[in-house]
Scaffold this active site. Structure first.
Site, short mmCIF file in Angstrom:
data_model
loop_
_atom_site.label_atom_id
_atom_site.label_comp_id
_atom_site.label_asym_id
_atom_site.label_seq_id
_atom_site.Cartn_x
_atom_site.Cartn_y
_atom_site.Cartn_z
CD GLU A 17 -3.03 -1.14 2.20
OE1 GLU A 17 -2.95 -0.25 3.08
OE2 GLU A 17 -3.96 -1.94 2.12
CD GLU A 67 -3.02 -6.83 3.40
OE1 GLU A 67 -3.78 -6.20 4.16
OE2 GLU A 67 -1.83 -6.51 3.20
#
Length: 508
Positions: free
Chosen positions: A126, A273
């Site tokens: 991220e 995820e």
């Protein structure tokens, strides 16, 4: 009229584009479910114990948040597919130096491959949202790592990508109107070109739990948890007329549409995820064992059924569950520490119900699930559902009569839970048979108490209620529903109307 025709043509064009693009997307493999292995655990199991748990649970795909040498050695000769990661704190060095990237590949990949079945490298995590100062070197880092793989003739075996937060997608519903944050275009465009040219995939982190929490009630909980929805509750993209039954698919399709608006239509997505916390503080009541169980069980089934998404039906959306262990050392909220499927001793945090999902995760306990009334449901609605279950639903409610084993506790929630579970079992625990107009939910906690053994609790003493017998008629004082609660004519008619709605929902 001209404006309406223009809108119609626009909608048809989007729909045709979405259908035409689908065949170009493929990872040439069946969808898989993997797990993330975090290590912020005060009593972290040894790599050998981690691998033993993976084998016992038949987990064949894992993602590491680093390239831990001991873990990679333990995974050798297991056949387990491994995604290793370049941690964010190493990204700047690798992104600014080709030789640093080559050394990283030599040390962390070449010394372990092929004994350890490394199939992908995740560059950072991220980065665009959590480490924006490193964004300018992100694509360089990916290219340098890939060049080192090319030099070792491993570029066809090991993919290179980087996981993104789904928050880089703006205006995510309807999905057809979604787009990447425009300020990220200087990074996203070359990044997508790299993925396209190397045959890699977009890594996306998808968390319906956070989408639900941030929606302030706009997103229904059932929609976030993959629970069955009646057609009128499905979300419809008015541009494409595609129907969405869960948040997960909507977020993934929003990313697909975002790529298409940048003219990239052949890059598949892997979800790196996704999960649901099993415990939270007072501000997070939906972080619960039952909801975590429901989400992850439904997610696994959804992925392994190769359902795909409404935009790309049948195209695999392989997913890594976050995560294998509860990480008690993580900072911030209680929920941050409770995303794991197992505790550090290897005991399951909750027991999954995964019939029909193949062999992934061996702690399959479908037969130990129960249908119970929601504690916070409106009592009148629960009462109406109880009346229907004991009447038209043909559940044997005699155990609820005064003096019988399930009369106590003498509450509408307790009595309804017994009746709901009896109906759920009678209907073979089929999808949609534990809803009762939204006042019931599936639980993995056995609600049996004392001498009251629930129909789904055969494991306790082998005793099952004969759920095929007919319930007493609605005007009989022998009914477990009506002997306890008296109704005037108005209430009875209201219950009857709700009951008919429930019957429609439960039986269709």
């Amino acid at each position: 009229m001209r404006r309406e025709m223009g809108l119609l043509l626009h909608h048809l064009l989007l729909l045709l584009l979405s259908l035409l693009v689908a065949p170009a997307l493929s990872l040439n493999e069946e969808a898989f479910v993997g797990v993330n292995i975090g290590t912020d655990v005060s009593d972290m199991p040894s790599p050998a114990k981690v691998v033993a748990l993976l084998k016992a649970q038949q987990i064949r795909h894992v993602r590491l948040f680093d390239a831990d040498q001991a873990m990679l050695l333990a995974l050798a000769n297991t056949g387990i597919h491994v995604t290793v990661s370049v941690p964010n704190d190493q990204l700047l060095g690798i992104g600014q130096s080709n030789s640093t990237a080559a050394n990283w590949v030599s040390r962390n990949i070449l010394t372990h491959f092929p004994a350890t079945n490394i199939t992908a490298i995740a560059i950072g995590s991220e980065v665009l949202t959590s480490l924006p100062n490193a964004a300018p070197v992100l694509v360089s880092a990916m290219r340098f790592i890939h060049s080192a793989l090319v030099a070792a003739n491993l570029d066809s075996k090991i993919k290179v990508s980087t996981p993104h937060s789904s928050s880089i997608v703006l205006d995510s519903f309807p999905p057809s109107q979604a787009f990447f944050n425009r300020s990220l275009d200087p990074v996203m465009v070359p990044l997508l070109k790299f993925l396209q040219s190397t045959g890699s995939y977009l890594m996306l982190n998808v968390y319906p739990y956070y989408d639900y929490m941030k929606s302030n009630g706009v997103i229904p909980l059932d929609y976030a948890l993959f629970r069955p929805l009646p057609p009128n509750k499905e979300a419809v993209d008015t541009n494409t007329l595609l129907h969405y039954t869960n948040v997960f698919d909507a977020v993934v399709d929003a990313a697909y549409f975002s790529m298409s608006y940048l003219n990239f239509t052949n890059i598949p997505i892997i979800v790196t995820e996704s999960g649901w916390p099993s415990k939270g503080d007072s501000s997070e009541p939906e972080a619960s064992l039952d909801n975590a169980n429901t989400y992850n069980s439904n997610l696994i089934r959804h992925v392994l059924n190769n359902t795909g998404t409404p935009k790309h039906p049948g195209i695999a959306i392989s997913t890594y569950i976050y995560e294998l262990y509860n990480e008690d050392l993580r900072p911030d909220s209680i929920s941050e520490k409770n995303w794991g499927l197992f505790d550090s001793s290897g005991m399951p945090v909750y027991t999954m119900h995964l019939t029909g999902s193949g062999t992934v995760l061996a702690n399959d306990t479908t037969n130990r699930t129960y249908c119970v009334a929601k504690e916070n449901a409106e009592k009148k609605m629960v009462q109406a559902a109880l009346d229907w279950a004991c009447g038209p639903g043909k559940v044997d409610c005699t155990p609820l009569l005064q003096g019988n084993p399930c009369y106590e506790p003498n509450t509408v929630i307790a009595h309804a839970s017994y009746a709901f579970d009896a109906y759920y079992r009678k209907m073979g625990m089929a999808d949609g048979t534990c809803n009762f107009n939204g006042v019931a939910t599936v639980s993995t906690t056995d609600p049996s108490n004392g001498s009251c053994i629930y129909p789904g609790s055969g494991g306790r003493n082998g005793t099952f209620t004969n759920s095929s017998s007919h319930a007493p008629s609605s005007d009989s004082t022998a009914s477990g529903c009506h002997s306890q609660y008296s109704h005037d004519v108005h209430t009875f008619l209201s219950s009857l109307i709700v009951g008919l709605v429930l019957c429609t929902a439960a039986c269709l």
